[in-house]
Design an enzyme around this catalytic site. Structure first.
Site, PDB file in Angstrom:
ATOM      1  N   LYS A 146      70.037  57.430  45.108  1.00  0.00           N
ATOM      2  CA  LYS A 146      70.545  57.312  46.483  1.00  0.00           C
ATOM      3  C   LYS A 146      72.064  57.356  46.449  1.00  0.00           C
ATOM      4  CE  LYS A 146      66.539  56.155  48.520  1.00  0.00           C
ATOM      5  NZ  LYS A 146      66.001  56.642  49.764  1.00  0.00           N
ATOM      6  N   PRO A 190      69.076  51.327  50.095  1.00  0.00           N
ATOM      7  CA  PRO A 190      68.661  50.261  49.184  1.00  0.00           C
ATOM      8  C   PRO A 190      69.454  48.963  49.402  1.00  0.00           C
ATOM      9  CG  PRO A 190      69.095  52.280  47.980  1.00  0.00           C
ATOM     10  CD  PRO A 190      69.611  52.471  49.372  1.00  0.00           C
ATOM     11  N   ILE A 238      63.677  52.313  50.701  1.00  0.00           N
ATOM     12  CA  ILE A 238      62.719  53.222  51.314  1.00  0.00           C
ATOM     13  C   ILE A 238      62.367  54.321  50.303  1.00  0.00           C
ATOM     14  CG2 ILE A 238      62.380  54.932  53.145  1.00  0.00           C
ATOM     15  CD1 ILE A 238      64.462  53.323  54.791  1.00  0.00           C
TER      16      ILE A 238
END
Length: 118
Positions: free
Chosen positions: A33, A2, A65
Site C-alpha cells: 500500500k 492500513p 482492506i
C-alpha cells in the site's frame, strides 16, 4: 488504508528515534500500500503481560482492506513484520504477538463519508 498499532511495555526512551515512520514505511512495503495511506500509532511504557510474563514485550495490530484476509497472506506478513519488530525493538520473537484484522471499505470513515464511496 492500513492501520498499524504498536503497544509495548518498553519505555519511550528505549524505542529507536523515528519508530513510527519506520513502521509506516515497513507496513507500506509489506502490505503493498502507499505510505500516504498507512496510519501508525505507537504506545510505549504500557503495563503488559504476554504469555504470563511481564518481561518486555510488544503487540502489533494490523488492520487493512483486502490484504490481511487469508492465512497465507498473514503468514507472509507476519514473518516480515517480525523481522522489523525484532530489529527495531530488540525483543525476541517470543515476546511479540501480531493480530491481523481484515476491514471492509464501509468500516473506514474519511472526508465525511466512508471508503466505499471514495
Amino acid at each position: 488504508m492500513p492501520f498499524v498499532e504498536l503497544d509495548t511495555s518498553l519505555p519511550a526512551e528505549r524505542l529507536p528515534p523515528g519508530l513510527a515512520q519506520t513502521l509506516c514505511a515497513a507496513a507500506a512495503d509489506i502490505l503493498g500500500k502507499p505510505a500516504e495511506r498507512v496510519n501508525v500509532t505507537v504506545r510505549s511504557g504500557l503495563p503488559m503481560v504476554l504469555s504470563g510474563s511481564a518481561e518486555p514485550c510488544a503487540q502489533l495490530v494490523v488492520s487493512s482492506i483486502g490484504v490481511v484476509g487469508t492465512a497465507e497472506q498473514n503468514q507472509r506478513h507476519s514473518a516480515r513484520f517480525f523481522d522489523v519488530l525484532t530489529a527495531q525493538l530488540g525483543l525476541g520473537p517470543e515476546r511479540i504477538v501480531i493480530r491481523f484484522y481484515p476491514l471492509e471499505p464501509w468500516q473506514i470513515g474519511k472526508n465525511r463519508t466512508v471508503m466505499t464511496f471514495l
